[in-house]
Design a protein around this motif. Structure first.
Motif, short mmCIF file in Angstrom:
data_model
loop_
_atom_site.label_atom_id
_atom_site.label_comp_id
_atom_site.label_asym_id
_atom_site.label_seq_id
_atom_site.Cartn_x
_atom_site.Cartn_y
_atom_site.Cartn_z
N SER A 173 108.37 40.67 3.88
CA SER A 173 108.32 41.79 2.95
C SER A 173 108.63 43.12 3.60
CB SER A 173 106.94 41.86 2.32
OG SER A 173 105.94 41.84 3.31
N GLY A 174 109.43 43.12 4.67
CA GLY A 174 109.81 44.37 5.31
C GLY A 174 110.64 45.23 4.39
N GLN A 175 110.48 46.55 4.54
CA GLN A 175 111.18 47.48 3.69
C GLN A 175 112.08 48.37 4.53
OE1 GLN A 175 108.36 49.33 0.86
NE2 GLN A 175 106.85 47.97 1.74
N SER A 176 112.92 49.14 3.89
CA SER A 176 113.86 49.99 4.60
C SER A 176 113.14 51.09 5.35
CB SER A 176 114.85 50.61 3.61
OG SER A 176 114.16 51.38 2.66
N SER A 177 113.79 51.65 6.36
CA SER A 177 113.18 52.63 7.24
C SER A 177 112.83 53.91 6.52
CB SER A 177 114.15 52.94 8.40
OG SER A 177 113.60 53.90 9.25
N SER A 178 111.75 54.53 6.98
CA SER A 178 111.28 55.78 6.39
C SER A 178 111.59 56.94 7.32
CB SER A 178 109.77 55.70 6.15
OG SER A 178 109.24 56.95 5.84
N SER A 179 111.87 58.10 6.76
CA SER A 179 112.11 59.29 7.57
C SER A 179 110.81 60.05 7.73
CB SER A 179 113.15 60.18 6.90
OG SER A 179 113.34 61.37 7.64
N VAL A 211 105.33 54.91 5.74
CA VAL A 211 105.91 54.34 6.97
C VAL A 211 106.94 53.26 6.68
CG1 VAL A 211 105.31 53.12 9.11
CG2 VAL A 211 103.82 54.94 8.25
N LYS A 212 106.83 52.58 5.53
CA LYS A 212 107.72 51.47 5.17
C LYS A 212 107.72 50.39 6.25
CE LYS A 212 109.29 53.52 1.38
NZ LYS A 212 108.51 54.77 1.44
N PRO A 213 106.54 49.87 6.59
CA PRO A 213 106.50 48.85 7.64
C PRO A 213 106.93 47.48 7.13
CG PRO A 213 104.34 49.12 6.70
CD PRO A 213 105.21 50.12 6.00
N PHE A 214 107.28 46.62 8.08
CA PHE A 214 107.35 45.19 7.78
C PHE A 214 105.90 44.72 7.67
CE2 PHE A 214 111.27 45.79 10.38
CZ PHE A 214 112.20 45.39 9.43
N ILE A 215 105.61 43.93 6.66
CA ILE A 215 104.25 43.42 6.50
C ILE A 215 104.26 41.95 6.90
CG2 ILE A 215 102.37 43.00 4.89
CD1 ILE A 215 103.46 45.42 3.28
N VAL A 216 103.58 41.63 7.96
CA VAL A 216 103.66 40.32 8.59
C VAL A 216 102.26 39.79 8.86
CG1 VAL A 216 104.63 39.00 10.50
CG2 VAL A 216 105.78 41.08 9.72
N SER A 217 102.04 38.53 8.59
CA SER A 217 100.81 37.88 9.01
C SER A 217 100.96 37.54 10.49
CB SER A 217 100.56 36.62 8.19
OG SER A 217 99.42 35.95 8.68
N LYS A 248 114.90 46.64 19.80
CA LYS A 248 114.38 46.37 21.15
C LYS A 248 112.87 46.57 21.19
CE LYS A 248 114.78 45.81 25.72
NZ LYS A 248 115.22 44.54 26.34
N TYR A 249 112.40 47.52 20.36
CA TYR A 249 110.97 47.86 20.36
C TYR A 249 110.42 47.83 18.93
CZ TYR A 249 112.24 49.69 24.95
OH TYR A 249 112.72 49.81 26.23
N TYR A 250 109.15 47.50 18.82
CA TYR A 250 108.41 47.56 17.56
C TYR A 250 107.03 48.13 17.83
CZ TYR A 250 111.93 44.59 15.33
OH TYR A 250 113.10 44.09 14.82
N VAL A 251 106.50 48.83 16.83
CA VAL A 251 105.10 49.24 16.87
C VAL A 251 104.34 48.30 15.93
CG1 VAL A 251 103.41 51.03 16.31
CG2 VAL A 251 105.58 51.66 17.39
N VAL A 252 103.34 47.64 16.46
CA VAL A 252 102.56 46.69 15.68
C VAL A 252 101.17 47.28 15.43
CG1 VAL A 252 101.64 44.35 15.54
CG2 VAL A 252 103.83 44.77 16.71
N LYS A 303 108.27 60.29 18.83
CA LYS A 303 109.52 60.85 19.34
C LYS A 303 110.72 60.01 18.93
CE LYS A 303 108.01 63.41 23.44
NZ LYS A 303 108.13 63.53 24.92
N THR A 304 110.51 58.70 18.88
CA THR A 304 111.56 57.77 18.49
C THR A 304 111.15 57.09 17.20
OG1 THR A 304 111.97 57.33 20.83
CG2 THR A 304 112.93 55.79 19.26
N GLU A 305 112.07 56.91 16.28
CA GLU A 305 111.75 56.22 15.02
C GLU A 305 111.77 54.71 15.27
OE1 GLU A 305 113.22 56.16 10.38
OE2 GLU A 305 113.54 57.95 11.59
N ILE A 306 110.64 54.21 15.68
CA ILE A 306 110.49 52.79 16.00
C ILE A 306 110.05 52.04 14.75
CG2 ILE A 306 109.39 51.14 17.57
CD1 ILE A 306 108.59 53.52 19.34
N PRO A 307 110.68 50.91 14.44
CA PRO A 307 110.22 50.14 13.28
C PRO A 307 108.78 49.68 13.47
CG PRO A 307 111.87 48.92 14.53
CD PRO A 307 111.85 50.30 15.09
#
Length: 254
Positions: free
Chosen positions: A49-55, A245-251, A143-147, A204-208
């Motif tokens: 259920s991930g969504q598009s990136s947010s600004s 934030v439009k995060p990916f929602i993951v179990s 390359k990077y994600y914030v969980v 500083k970086t728009e990390i998914p």
């Protein structure tokens, strides 16, 4: 405590609160199916259920990353939240020995509904990413994600691998996904926030961002996470966090 009135918003020394009617280090780890994160087991099944990136706006060079930022960090992040339509959030200062205290003591300090409402944002790096994947431009294959995960949870790295593999329709070999905790200096460089201060707002970086599905199921739907400084915490309505934030929602926890 009702969903519309989280206890945290009534604490006398809350530094900032805006409420509207409700509409979300280790430098190296051996590869394991499960990453232990201060925790007792908790979790759900994966979803796509991930969504598009947010600004959300990137951090300024003088962004808060611990001592010295003071009210500036709170004001800057508050402005970003408000500009992205978030109305129900609160900042709270915590004692210097906050992380030496039990989860129950932290819950009382913040006025959180339960210890399960205490969450953290951790920067993870895909150590097996193809050589062409070096940044966060492609949120589906970054390359990077914030969980964002509960303190009371165990992060399931295998679930993250399976989710990202499915997200890319199997076009990237599964062996090319291996998420581990990013080195502390890398986390600081990418987010502008030091250890125990990391938040998804104003990086500083728009990390998914990946939000553990278990957090969505919290009742009331108002959780706490890092606020940009070690002694500053942010409480936010889950639905508004997701819209912002439009995060990916993951179990991704057990």
């Amino acid at each position: 405590m009702g969903v519309g009135q989280p206890r945290a918003t009534t604490i006398p020394n809350t530094r900032a609160h805006f409420q509207a009617r409700a509409l979300l280090p280790l430098q190296e780890l051996l590869f394991l199916p499960l990453l232990r994160l201060s925790a007792s087991p908790r979790g759900r099944r994966p979803s796509l259920s991930g969504q598009s990136s947010s600004s959300l706006g990137v951090a300024d060079s003088d962004s808060g990353s611990g001592s010295g930022a003071g009210t500036g960090t709170e004001a800057r992040l508050s402005a970003i939240l408000r500009s992205n339509g978030v109305a129900d959030f609160a900042f709270k200062r915590v004692p210097g020995d906050y992380y030496d205290r039990s989860y129950e003591e932290r819950q009382r300090i913040l006025g959180a509904h339960s210890i399960d409402h205490l969450c953290k944002s951790i920067v993870m790096v895909n150590t097996q990413a193809p050589s062409t994947v070096i940044d966060c431009k492609d949120r589906n294959n970054s390359k990077y994600y914030v969980v964002v995960v509960q303190y009371t949870a165990r992060l399931n790295a295998e679930a993250l691998k399976n989710y990202l593999y499915a997200l890319n329709d199997g076009k990237v070999p599964k062996r090319k996904f291996n998420l581990r905790l990013a080195p502390e200096e890398t986390s600081l460089m990418l987010t502008g926030f030091e250890h125990n201060a990391v938040t998804c707002i104003g990086m500083k970086t728009e990390i998914p961002v990946i939000l553990d599905e278990a957090i969505m199921k919290l009742n009331p739907d108002f959780f706490w996470l890092g606020g940009g400084e070690v002694d500053l915490k942010l409480g936010i309505r889950t639905s508004e966090f997701i819209n912002c934030v439009k995060p990916f929602i993951v179990s991704c926890s057990l």
